[in-house]
Motif scaffolding. Structure first.
Motif, PDB file in Angstrom:
ATOM      1  N   GLN A   1      49.693  58.875  16.860  1.00 18.12           N
ATOM      2  CA  GLN A   1      49.473  59.316  18.233  1.00 18.12           C
ATOM      3  C   GLN A   1      48.414  60.406  18.233  1.00 18.12           C
ATOM      4  OE1 GLN A   1      53.467  60.355  19.566  1.00 18.12           O
ATOM      5  NE2 GLN A   1      53.612  58.401  20.638  1.00 18.12           N
ATOM      6  N   LEU A   2      47.449  60.260  19.123  1.00 21.25           N
ATOM      7  CA  LEU A   2      46.335  61.190  19.205  1.00 21.25           C
ATOM      8  C   LEU A   2      46.327  61.850  20.575  1.00 21.25           C
ATOM      9  CD1 LEU A   2      43.609  58.861  17.655  1.00 21.25           C
ATOM     10  CD2 LEU A   2      44.945  60.613  16.483  1.00 21.25           C
ATOM     11  N   VAL A   3      46.145  63.152  20.598  1.00 17.06           N
ATOM     12  CA  VAL A   3      46.104  63.897  21.856  1.00 17.06           C
ATOM     13  C   VAL A   3      44.869  64.780  21.855  1.00 17.06           C
ATOM     14  CG1 VAL A   3      47.271  65.537  23.354  1.00 17.06           C
ATOM     15  CG2 VAL A   3      48.621  63.879  22.019  1.00 17.06           C
ATOM     16  N   GLU A   4      43.978  64.527  22.818  1.00 22.63           N
ATOM     17  CA  GLU A   4      42.770  65.336  22.951  1.00 22.63           C
ATOM     18  C   GLU A   4      43.020  66.506  23.888  1.00 22.63           C
ATOM     19  OE1 GLU A   4      41.206  60.948  23.110  1.00 22.63           O
ATOM     20  OE2 GLU A   4      42.812  62.129  24.025  1.00 22.63           O
ATOM     21  N   SER A   5      42.241  67.543  23.687  1.00 15.94           N
ATOM     22  CA  SER A   5      42.265  68.696  24.576  1.00 15.94           C
ATOM     23  C   SER A   5      40.921  69.387  24.518  1.00 15.94           C
ATOM     24  CB  SER A   5      43.383  69.664  24.181  1.00 15.94           C
ATOM     25  OG  SER A   5      43.174  70.157  22.869  1.00 15.94           O
ATOM     26  N   GLY A   6      40.679  70.269  25.477  1.00 12.59           N
ATOM     27  CA  GLY A   6      39.477  71.093  25.438  1.00 12.59           C
ATOM     28  C   GLY A   6      38.384  70.700  26.404  1.00 12.59           C
ATOM     29  N   GLY A   7      38.583  69.629  27.167  1.00 14.33           N
ATOM     30  CA  GLY A   7      37.563  69.257  28.138  1.00 14.33           C
ATOM     31  C   GLY A   7      37.480  70.244  29.284  1.00 14.33           C
TER      32      GLY A   7
ATOM     33  N   ALA B   1      31.149  62.727  30.607  1.00 17.78           N
ATOM     34  CA  ALA B   1      31.898  61.499  30.308  1.00 17.78           C
ATOM     35  C   ALA B   1      33.347  61.874  30.004  1.00 17.78           C
ATOM     36  CB  ALA B   1      31.301  60.763  29.109  1.00 17.78           C
ATOM     37  N   VAL B   2      34.181  60.856  29.899  1.00 19.84           N
ATOM     38  CA  VAL B   2      35.499  61.030  29.307  1.00 19.84           C
ATOM     39  C   VAL B   2      35.344  60.822  27.810  1.00 19.84           C
ATOM     40  CG1 VAL B   2      37.869  60.200  29.186  1.00 19.84           C
ATOM     41  CG2 VAL B   2      36.673  60.237  31.393  1.00 19.84           C
ATOM     42  N   TYR B   3      35.826  61.774  27.043  1.00 19.93           N
ATOM     43  CA  TYR B   3      35.696  61.726  25.595  1.00 19.93           C
ATOM     44  C   TYR B   3      37.037  61.324  24.975  1.00 19.93           C
ATOM     45  CZ  TYR B   3      31.068  63.785  25.670  1.00 19.93           C
ATOM     46  OH  TYR B   3      29.723  64.000  25.867  1.00 19.93           O
ATOM     47  N   TYR B   4      36.955  60.390  24.031  1.00 16.38           N
ATOM     48  CA  TYR B   4      38.135  59.863  23.361  1.00 16.38           C
ATOM     49  C   TYR B   4      38.034  60.070  21.851  1.00 16.38           C
ATOM     50  CZ  TYR B   4      38.705  57.157  27.681  1.00 16.38           C
ATOM     51  OH  TYR B   4      38.842  56.760  28.989  1.00 16.38           O
ATOM     52  N   CYS B   5      39.124  60.471  21.234  1.00 19.29           N
ATOM     53  CA  CYS B   5      39.158  60.430  19.775  1.00 19.29           C
ATOM     54  C   CYS B   5      39.913  59.180  19.353  1.00 19.29           C
ATOM     55  CB  CYS B   5      39.770  61.677  19.165  1.00 19.29           C
ATOM     56  SG  CYS B   5      41.543  61.838  19.340  1.00 19.29           S
ATOM     57  N   ALA B   6      39.614  58.709  18.161  1.00 21.15           N
ATOM     58  CA  ALA B   6      40.193  57.469  17.677  1.00 21.15           C
ATOM     59  C   ALA B   6      40.347  57.523  16.166  1.00 21.15           C
ATOM     60  CB  ALA B   6      39.324  56.285  18.083  1.00 21.15           C
TER      61      ALA B   6
ATOM     62  N   LEU C   1      32.171  51.893  11.504  1.00 20.51           N
ATOM     63  CA  LEU C   1      32.867  52.994  12.151  1.00 20.51           C
ATOM     64  C   LEU C   1      32.161  53.500  13.402  1.00 20.51           C
ATOM     65  CD1 LEU C   1      34.108  54.991   9.046  1.00 20.51           C
ATOM     66  CD2 LEU C   1      35.445  53.517  10.563  1.00 20.51           C
ATOM     67  N   SER C   2      30.995  52.979  13.716  1.00 20.84           N
ATOM     68  CA  SER C   2      30.341  53.339  14.969  1.00 20.84           C
ATOM     69  C   SER C   2      30.702  52.358  16.087  1.00 20.84           C
ATOM     70  CB  SER C   2      28.817  53.385  14.788  1.00 20.84           C
ATOM     71  OG  SER C   2      28.338  52.118  14.386  1.00 20.84           O
ATOM     72  N   ARG C   3      31.542  51.385  15.776  1.00 20.35           N
ATOM     73  CA  ARG C   3      31.977  50.391  16.759  1.00 20.35           C
ATOM     74  C   ARG C   3      33.390  50.696  17.230  1.00 20.35           C
ATOM     75  NH1 ARG C   3      29.540  45.310  16.758  1.00 20.35           N
ATOM     76  NH2 ARG C   3      31.611  44.433  17.226  1.00 20.35           N
ATOM     77  N   PRO C   4      33.633  50.619  18.553  1.00 22.39           N
ATOM     78  CA  PRO C   4      34.984  50.895  19.053  1.00 22.39           C
ATOM     79  C   PRO C   4      36.040  49.963  18.445  1.00 22.39           C
ATOM     80  CG  PRO C   4      33.420  50.908  20.870  1.00 22.39           C
ATOM     81  CD  PRO C   4      32.679  50.420  19.661  1.00 22.39           C
ATOM     82  N   ASP C   5      35.660  48.712  18.155  1.00 21.69           N
ATOM     83  CA  ASP C   5      36.661  47.771  17.661  1.00 21.69           C
ATOM     84  C   ASP C   5      37.077  48.023  16.216  1.00 21.69           C
ATOM     85  OD1 ASP C   5      34.317  44.949  17.442  1.00 21.69           O
ATOM     86  OD2 ASP C   5      34.393  46.876  16.407  1.00 21.69           O
ATOM     87  N   ALA C   6      36.468  49.018  15.573  1.00 22.92           N
ATOM     88  CA  ALA C   6      36.905  49.418  14.230  1.00 22.92           C
ATOM     89  C   ALA C   6      38.121  50.321  14.274  1.00 22.92           C
ATOM     90  CB  ALA C   6      35.772  50.124  13.493  1.00 22.92           C
ATOM     91  N   TYR C   7      38.447  50.817  15.480  1.00 25.52           N
ATOM     92  CA  TYR C   7      39.496  51.813  15.643  1.00 25.52           C
ATOM     93  C   TYR C   7      40.734  51.202  16.274  1.00 25.52           C
ATOM     94  CZ  TYR C   7      35.840  55.079  14.483  1.00 25.52           C
ATOM     95  OH  TYR C   7      34.835  55.739  13.829  1.00 25.52           O
ATOM     96  N   TYR C   8      41.877  51.547  15.709  1.00 28.70           N
ATOM     97  CA  TYR C   8      43.132  50.968  16.203  1.00 28.70           C
ATOM     98  C   TYR C   8      43.883  51.932  17.107  1.00 28.70           C
ATOM     99  CZ  TYR C   8      47.428  48.262  16.120  1.00 28.70           C
ATOM    100  OH  TYR C   8      48.519  47.519  16.477  1.00 28.70           O
ATOM    101  N   TYR C   9      43.792  53.212  16.818  1.00 30.41           N
ATOM    102  CA  TYR C   9      44.534  54.207  17.593  1.00 30.41           C
ATOM    103  C   TYR C   9      43.565  55.033  18.430  1.00 30.41           C
ATOM    104  CZ  TYR C   9      48.205  53.085  14.239  1.00 30.41           C
ATOM    105  OH  TYR C   9      49.131  52.433  13.473  1.00 30.41           O
ATOM    106  N   TRP C  10      43.955  55.264  19.677  1.00 29.38           N
ATOM    107  CA  TRP C  10      43.118  56.002  20.620  1.00 29.38           C
ATOM    108  C   TRP C  10      43.928  57.064  21.349  1.00 29.38           C
ATOM    109  CZ3 TRP C  10      37.889  55.116  21.416  1.00 29.38           C
ATOM    110  CH2 TRP C  10      37.355  53.994  20.768  1.00 29.38           C
ATOM    111  N   GLY C  11      43.255  58.164  21.657  1.00 26.32           N
ATOM    112  CA  GLY C  11      43.852  59.161  22.516  1.00 26.32           C
ATOM    113  C   GLY C  11      43.667  58.785  23.970  1.00 26.32           C
ATOM    114  N   GLN C  12      44.177  59.638  24.845  1.00 23.48           N
ATOM    115  CA  GLN C  12      44.151  59.347  26.280  1.00 23.48           C
ATOM    116  C   GLN C  12      42.837  59.757  26.945  1.00 23.48           C
ATOM    117  OE1 GLN C  12      45.472  62.046  25.012  1.00 23.48           O
ATOM    118  NE2 GLN C  12      44.780  63.701  26.356  1.00 23.48           N
ATOM    119  N   GLY C  13      42.046  60.533  26.250  1.00 19.63           N
ATOM    120  CA  GLY C  13      40.755  60.958  26.772  1.00 19.63           C
ATOM    121  C   GLY C  13      40.813  62.316  27.449  1.00 19.63           C
ATOM    122  N   THR C  14      39.683  62.997  27.432  1.00 18.15           N
ATOM    123  CA  THR C  14      39.563  64.288  28.100  1.00 18.15           C
ATOM    124  C   THR C  14      38.200  64.338  28.788  1.00 18.15           C
ATOM    125  OG1 THR C  14      39.750  66.692  27.836  1.00 18.15           O
ATOM    126  CG2 THR C  14      38.671  65.501  26.045  1.00 18.15           C
TER     127      THR C  14
END
Length: 124
Positions: free
Chosen positions: A3-9, A92-97, A105-118
């Protein structure tokens, strides 16, 4: 399961700096490559930066190279995105993954877990 949680936006002015943080819940955090992506209204999600699990390699999109860095603290299970010299086009909305693999690793489909965005908004 990670589980990923972003903050700081927030809302800043052009030229300002902002630091985003992403906290991971998994005990195996140090085995994942971590990436940051962003998505502006009406646009596709785009790559910003990634750091491999060892921290030895980082890679940045041309649009942020020299302005953004992606420090990682494995002990604290966090990865940050330090953003300097922000411009309105960085809005933008920024997401960690998190990615278990090591390629594309520069492709979104390489990532399985995503945060909710900030949300990051840069005013001119």
């Amino acid at each position: 399961q990670v589980q990923l949680v972003e903050s700081g936006g927030g809302l800043v002015q052009a030229g300002d700096s902002l630091r985003l943080s992403c906290a991971a819940s998994s005990g195996t955090f140090d085995r994942y490559a971590m990436g940051w992506f962003r998505q502006a209204p009406g646009k596709e999600r785009e790559f910003v930066a990634y750091i491999v699990w060892s921290g030895a390699i980082t890679y940045y999109a041309d649009s942020v190279k020299g302005r953004f860095t992606i420090p990682r603290d494995t002990a604290k299970k966090t990865v940050a995105l330090q953003m300097n010299s922000l411009q309105p086009e960085d809005t933008a909305v920024y997401y960690c993954a998190a990615a278990a693999g090591r390629s594309s690793l520069s492709r979104p489909d390489a990532y399985y877990y995503w945060g909710q965005g900030t949300q990051v908004t840069v005013s001119s």
